[in-house]
Every structure is written in C-alpha cells, then in structure tokens.
Design a protein around this motif. Structure first.
Motif, PDB file in Angstrom:
ATOM      1  N   GLN A  51       2.459 -61.584  23.036  1.00 55.45           N
ATOM      2  CA  GLN A  51       2.746 -60.364  23.233  1.00 55.45           C
ATOM      3  C   GLN A  51       2.010 -58.986  22.450  1.00 55.45           C
ATOM      4  O   GLN A  51       2.386 -57.826  22.553  1.00 55.45           O
ATOM      5  CB  GLN A  51       4.453 -60.228  22.438  1.00 55.45           C
ATOM      6  CG  GLN A  51       5.247 -61.267  23.424  1.00 55.45           C
ATOM      7  CD  GLN A  51       6.484 -61.352  22.572  1.00 55.45           C
ATOM      8  OE1 GLN A  51       6.822 -60.809  21.802  1.00 55.45           O
ATOM      9  NE2 GLN A  51       7.236 -62.498  23.432  1.00 55.45           N
ATOM     10  N   TYR A  52       0.956 -59.686  21.845  1.00 56.44           N
ATOM     11  CA  TYR A  52       0.039 -58.386  21.221  1.00 56.44           C
ATOM     12  C   TYR A  52      -0.505 -57.704  22.245  1.00 56.44           C
ATOM     13  O   TYR A  52      -1.340 -58.085  22.784  1.00 56.44           O
ATOM     14  CB  TYR A  52      -0.753 -59.095  20.084  1.00 56.44           C
ATOM     15  CG  TYR A  52      -1.287 -58.240  19.202  1.00 56.44           C
ATOM     16  CD1 TYR A  52      -0.591 -57.396  18.243  1.00 56.44           C
ATOM     17  CD2 TYR A  52      -2.960 -58.141  19.070  1.00 56.44           C
ATOM     18  CE1 TYR A  52      -1.249 -56.553  17.324  1.00 56.44           C
ATOM     19  CE2 TYR A  52      -3.561 -57.423  17.975  1.00 56.44           C
ATOM     20  CZ  TYR A  52      -2.711 -56.687  17.240  1.00 56.44           C
ATOM     21  OH  TYR A  52      -3.195 -55.911  16.417  1.00 56.44           O
ATOM     22  N   PRO A  53      -0.485 -56.329  21.916  1.00 55.62           N
ATOM     23  CA  PRO A  53      -1.167 -55.533  23.173  1.00 55.62           C
ATOM     24  C   PRO A  53      -2.768 -55.304  22.806  1.00 55.62           C
ATOM     25  O   PRO A  53      -3.440 -54.506  23.585  1.00 55.62           O
ATOM     26  CB  PRO A  53      -0.437 -54.329  23.024  1.00 55.62           C
ATOM     27  CG  PRO A  53      -0.062 -54.008  21.370  1.00 55.62           C
ATOM     28  CD  PRO A  53       0.244 -55.399  21.282  1.00 55.62           C
ATOM     29  N   PHE A  54      -3.379 -55.841  21.703  1.00 59.72           N
ATOM     30  CA  PHE A  54      -4.727 -55.819  21.449  1.00 59.72           C
ATOM     31  C   PHE A  54      -5.577 -56.881  21.667  1.00 59.72           C
ATOM     32  O   PHE A  54      -4.678 -57.918  21.487  1.00 59.72           O
ATOM     33  CB  PHE A  54      -4.817 -54.829  20.151  1.00 59.72           C
ATOM     34  CG  PHE A  54      -4.206 -53.705  19.895  1.00 59.72           C
ATOM     35  CD1 PHE A  54      -4.924 -52.515  20.142  1.00 59.72           C
ATOM     36  CD2 PHE A  54      -3.196 -53.738  19.023  1.00 59.72           C
ATOM     37  CE1 PHE A  54      -4.389 -51.537  20.271  1.00 59.72           C
ATOM     38  CE2 PHE A  54      -2.582 -52.343  18.959  1.00 59.72           C
ATOM     39  CZ  PHE A  54      -3.007 -51.157  19.638  1.00 59.72           C
ATOM     40  N   PRO A  55      -6.849 -56.932  21.526  1.00 61.59           N
ATOM     41  CA  PRO A  55      -7.562 -58.167  22.011  1.00 61.59           C
ATOM     42  C   PRO A  55      -7.267 -59.243  20.741  1.00 61.59           C
ATOM     43  O   PRO A  55      -7.308 -59.066  19.483  1.00 61.59           O
ATOM     44  CB  PRO A  55      -8.930 -57.461  21.826  1.00 61.59           C
ATOM     45  CG  PRO A  55      -8.947 -56.183  22.310  1.00 61.59           C
ATOM     46  CD  PRO A  55      -7.636 -55.891  21.517  1.00 61.59           C
ATOM     47  N   ALA A 105     -11.881 -53.188  18.010  1.00 62.16           N
ATOM     48  CA  ALA A 105     -11.969 -54.566  18.467  1.00 62.16           C
ATOM     49  C   ALA A 105     -12.446 -55.500  17.313  1.00 62.16           C
ATOM     50  O   ALA A 105     -12.738 -56.824  17.415  1.00 62.16           O
ATOM     51  CB  ALA A 105     -13.146 -54.739  19.462  1.00 62.16           C
ATOM     52  N   GLY A 106     -12.349 -55.270  15.887  1.00 69.38           N
ATOM     53  CA  GLY A 106     -12.733 -55.766  14.608  1.00 69.38           C
ATOM     54  C   GLY A 106     -11.318 -56.176  14.091  1.00 69.38           C
ATOM     55  O   GLY A 106     -11.542 -56.511  12.716  1.00 69.38           O
ATOM     56  N   GLY A 107     -10.336 -56.502  14.729  1.00 69.43           N
ATOM     57  CA  GLY A 107      -9.066 -57.021  13.834  1.00 69.43           C
ATOM     58  C   GLY A 107      -9.023 -58.292  13.292  1.00 69.43           C
ATOM     59  O   GLY A 107      -9.373 -59.298  13.867  1.00 69.43           O
ATOM     60  N   VAL A 108      -8.610 -58.343  11.974  1.00 66.01           N
ATOM     61  CA  VAL A 108      -8.770 -59.749  11.343  1.00 66.01           C
ATOM     62  C   VAL A 108      -7.477 -60.294  11.901  1.00 66.01           C
ATOM     63  O   VAL A 108      -6.382 -59.817  11.852  1.00 66.01           O
ATOM     64  CB  VAL A 108      -8.935 -59.698   9.621  1.00 66.01           C
ATOM     65  CG1 VAL A 108      -8.678 -60.804   9.083  1.00 66.01           C
ATOM     66  CG2 VAL A 108      -9.943 -59.020   9.216  1.00 66.01           C
ATOM     67  N   GLY A 109      -7.656 -61.945  12.161  1.00 63.77           N
ATOM     68  CA  GLY A 109      -6.598 -62.539  12.727  1.00 63.77           C
ATOM     69  C   GLY A 109      -6.190 -62.167  14.044  1.00 63.77           C
ATOM     70  O   GLY A 109      -5.348 -62.776  14.770  1.00 63.77           O
ATOM     71  N   GLY A 110      -7.209 -61.443  14.504  1.00 68.29           N
ATOM     72  CA  GLY A 110      -7.152 -61.132  16.122  1.00 68.29           C
ATOM     73  C   GLY A 110      -8.492 -61.512  16.787  1.00 68.29           C
ATOM     74  O   GLY A 110      -8.292 -62.431  17.599  1.00 68.29           O
ATOM     75  N   THR A 111      -9.505 -60.852  16.757  1.00 68.15           N
ATOM     76  CA  THR A 111     -10.800 -60.954  17.268  1.00 68.15           C
ATOM     77  C   THR A 111     -11.849 -61.513  15.958  1.00 68.15           C
ATOM     78  O   THR A 111     -12.623 -61.991  16.453  1.00 68.15           O
ATOM     79  CB  THR A 111     -11.582 -59.695  17.945  1.00 68.15           C
ATOM     80  OG1 THR A 111     -11.256 -58.604  16.833  1.00 68.15           O
ATOM     81  CG2 THR A 111     -10.768 -59.230  18.844  1.00 68.15           C
ATOM     82  N   VAL A 112     -11.375 -61.479  14.686  1.00 65.73           N
ATOM     83  CA  VAL A 112     -11.959 -61.911  13.728  1.00 65.73           C
ATOM     84  C   VAL A 112     -11.248 -62.911  13.061  1.00 65.73           C
ATOM     85  O   VAL A 112     -10.049 -62.666  12.893  1.00 65.73           O
ATOM     86  CB  VAL A 112     -12.410 -60.916  12.637  1.00 65.73           C
ATOM     87  CG1 VAL A 112     -13.319 -61.279  11.432  1.00 65.73           C
ATOM     88  CG2 VAL A 112     -13.194 -59.681  13.333  1.00 65.73           C
ATOM     89  N   ASP A 113     -11.821 -63.962  12.605  1.00 68.28           N
ATOM     90  CA  ASP A 113     -10.956 -65.271  11.889  1.00 68.28           C
ATOM     91  C   ASP A 113     -10.247 -64.507  10.858  1.00 68.28           C
ATOM     92  O   ASP A 113     -10.720 -63.976   9.904  1.00 68.28           O
ATOM     93  CB  ASP A 113     -11.788 -66.354  11.733  1.00 68.28           C
ATOM     94  CG  ASP A 113     -12.163 -67.187  12.988  1.00 68.28           C
ATOM     95  OD1 ASP A 113     -11.243 -67.156  13.960  1.00 68.28           O
ATOM     96  OD2 ASP A 113     -13.000 -67.914  13.069  1.00 68.28           O
ATOM     97  N   GLY A 114      -8.981 -64.983  10.865  1.00 74.16           N
ATOM     98  CA  GLY A 114      -8.075 -64.643   9.708  1.00 74.16           C
ATOM     99  C   GLY A 114      -7.860 -65.308   8.522  1.00 74.16           C
ATOM    100  O   GLY A 114      -9.010 -65.986   7.954  1.00 74.16           O
ATOM    101  N   VAL A 115      -7.153 -65.099   7.765  1.00 76.28           N
ATOM    102  CA  VAL A 115      -6.835 -65.709   6.368  1.00 76.28           C
ATOM    103  C   VAL A 115      -6.066 -66.867   6.068  1.00 76.28           C
ATOM    104  O   VAL A 115      -5.943 -67.373   4.953  1.00 76.28           O
ATOM    105  CB  VAL A 115      -6.230 -64.279   5.162  1.00 76.28           C
ATOM    106  CG1 VAL A 115      -7.202 -63.139   5.598  1.00 76.28           C
ATOM    107  CG2 VAL A 115      -4.910 -64.191   5.724  1.00 76.28           C
ATOM    108  N   LEU A 116      -5.429 -67.301   7.037  1.00 73.84           N
ATOM    109  CA  LEU A 116      -4.777 -68.585   6.873  1.00 73.84           C
ATOM    110  C   LEU A 116      -5.652 -69.838   6.992  1.00 73.84           C
ATOM    111  O   LEU A 116      -5.641 -70.631   7.677  1.00 73.84           O
ATOM    112  CB  LEU A 116      -3.550 -68.672   7.800  1.00 73.84           C
ATOM    113  CG  LEU A 116      -2.614 -67.449   7.809  1.00 73.84           C
ATOM    114  CD1 LEU A 116      -1.341 -67.727   9.022  1.00 73.84           C
ATOM    115  CD2 LEU A 116      -1.529 -67.835   6.521  1.00 73.84           C
TER     116      LEU A 116
END
Length: 343
Positions: A51-55, A105-116
């Motif tokens: 449901q997230y509206p970004f990549p 387009a550089g969102g952490v946890g979206g298009t860039v691997d996140g912190v978990l």
C-alpha cells in the motif's frame, strides 16, 4: 549477520528473517554501521501490504530509522570515523533544499536496504551524528517522524515557526508528539487533538497548552479556532488525511500553513475540502516527505540545546521479534515511537 527482508505484498507474513546474511562490503565513500536500535513507522507496515505509494525494490531490508556506531569507513570518507554514533538519513540523497525525482527514489527501507539488520553500509552523506543527549533507542526515533515534524514547522522559509505562533497537532503518533516538543521549545502555543484522557495527559506532560478530544468535539477545527480568539492557528501538521482535512481548514489562520504528512484516517473522507477552500481561507497547503540532511542536523542541535527526549513506548522488541513488533504497532498498542533493539 541477521537481517529481515520483505519478500512480497501479502502482509506481515512476508517478512522473512535470514540469520546468515553477508555483512555488506564497504566502498571507498561508504560507512559500515553496526546497528543498536531501530524504530518503526506506519510506512514500514504498509510496505508489507503493498500500500506504499512510493517505489519499493524487491526483497528490500525494511526500516528507515536506525541508530548505531561506525564499525569501518572507506578510504575517502571524511565525515565520520570508527566509534562515532550515527543515525540514518531517510532519503539518502536529500542533502539540502527541495527533493527531486532522483533523490525521491533513495528512500531507506524502500529502494535502499534499511536498518532491520545488524550491519548496514551507507554513503557517508546518508548519515548524521546522533545527538549527544540521547541513547540509541531514543536516537533511532528521529530519522522519519522527528525530521518530518521539523520540516512541517520550519520547511517553508517564508512562514517558519516563530515564538508566539499557534501550532495544532493531531493525535499521539511520533510526528505529532515531536511537533508538540519542537513548538514548545520555540515559544509557540500548542493545541493538540486526541481521543482519550490517557493520551491527553501525555500531551500535557509534553507541554500542550490545550487538548481537544475529537470524539467529544467532532467539529474540533472550529473549537481550535475559538481557542485562538478567532484568529486561527499558524501551523497544522495534518496526519489524518482526507478524513480530517476539513477540520484543519476550519482551524487555519490567514496565511497559515497546513503540512500534509499522512493519511492515517484513510484515503477518502466525507465532505473533503477543495481548491476553493484553500482560497477562501487564504492558506498554504503543502505535502512533505520527511526532510533533508541539513534539516536533520539543524533539528539535532535543537534537541541537544533544549534536551528534548523522544517519547518511546515502554515495550521494546528484539530484532528476532520484528514481526511481532509490526503487529503490535498495527494494533495501535503503542504510545510514542516503537523501538527494536539489536543488543
């Protein structure tokens, strides 16, 4: 190392734990971070549900908000050294100014691997130093909610928050509670809406001057305006979306700013306001997506200077319990930011 990935769009069951993932390699401009804590956002939950509206990239490591220590640095890194306490920048390329298509387009946890996960490697420009007055759990709450609140209050240069302004916040989510604290530190009056006496008490502890229970007062926009002597409020952080926008319009002052942050009340609402409502109320309505590194660093100075402490839920989950943490937050059992500890 241990890390979580989002393997589909069917919900929390598509969160998968890999206990033998490779530690990321460090490039010349990269910083390897050993994570000690992370915090969750509503965004993390809806990414698993599609449901997230970004990549969002396939099999992304989720989570945008992490706090840790620098484990190693690339040979061209100048901003950090081993042992520094650092936080992740939500949008990795958003250094200052406005977003553009590339930085979006550089969102952490979206298009860039996140912190978990236990370790993560990021370009040195995608990290900031952690405020010295916070521990890792507290620091991990800042990347998204706190920077969003700061952007909502200070991001429009022509109408930044000043002492004597009135700020209206909605509910007791992370953005709203940070906004209460930042506004009070700046000498503003705060009107906060909520749905329970328990939450109202917490908002008062943070410094809110007036509390409106929106269940008892459905026309809380008009009620808020009355509290200002009919002038209206200068800043509103709109987290409810279409379901609450009408009330925000009713509360806003001439030349006031409504910063649209989310849609916790759903994607549709009855009697939604339109363009003419903005004209008739002579206000600015702006959508924002977190904020820049420059704003993050300015905010951190304010957090240190005013010894602001994030509100952290009393329950902390372990990294292995991430799926349970998602459900706990989805069930709205949390108050303040919900954290995950890697210790």
């Amino acid at each position: 190392m241990k890390q979580w990935t989002v393997t589909g769009k069917g919900g929390f069951d598509d969160l998968k734990l890999d206990e033998k993932a490779p530690v990321p390699e460090v490039g010349d401009k990269d910083v390897l971070v050993k994570f000690h804590a992370a915090s969750l956002n509503y965004r993390d939950l809806i990414i698993t549900k599609g449901q997230y509206p970004f990549p969002v990239k396939d099999n992304v490591v989720p989570g945008s908000d992490g706090a840790g220590t620098v484990e190693a640095v690339g040979k061209q890194v100048t901003r950090f050294q081993k042992g520094d306490k650092v936080l992740t920048l939500f949008t990795q390329g958003h250094i200052a100014g406005s977003l553009d298509a590339k930085t979006l387009a550089g969102g952490v946890g979206g298009t860039v691997d996140g912190v978990l996960r236990q370790y993560g490697a990021y370009d040195e420009h995608g990290l900031v130093h952690m405020p010295s007055n916070l521990n890792f759990l507290e620091g991990s709450t800042l990347s998204c909610a706190a920077v969003t609140a700061w952007n909502g209050l200070y991001g429009l240069k022509s109408r930044e928050l000043v002492a004597g302004d009135c700020v209206l916040t909605q509910g007791t989510g992370g953005v709203s509670m940070f906004a209460v604290q930042f506004a009070k530190a700046a000498g503003a009056t705060v009107i906060a809406t909520t749905s329970s006496s328990e939450k109202a008490e917490k908002l008062k502890q943070l410094g809110a001057d007036h509390i409106i229970n929106y269940k008892d007062e459905p026309n809380w926009g008009e009620a808020a305006k009355k509290l200002t002597g009919g002038r209206g409020v200068q800043h509103i952080l709109e987290v409810g979306g279409p379901a609450t926008m009408r009330q925000s319009i009713n509360a806003i002052a001439i030349d006031g700013v409504i910063s649209i942050i989310g849609f916790l009340g759903g994607g549709k609402g009855e009697n939604e306001p339109g363009f003419l409502d903005c004209l008739m109320h002579m206000c600015t309505v702006r959508g924002i997506l977190v904020g820049s590194r420059q704003q993050f660093e300015q905010m951190n100075k304010a957090i240190e200077g005013n010894n602001i402490k994030p509100v952290v839920d009393q329950k902390t989950f372990k990294l292995e319990e991430t799926k349970e943490a998602y459900q706990y937050m989805w069930d709205q059992k949390h108050l303040g930011k919900l954290c995950i500890s890697m210790e």
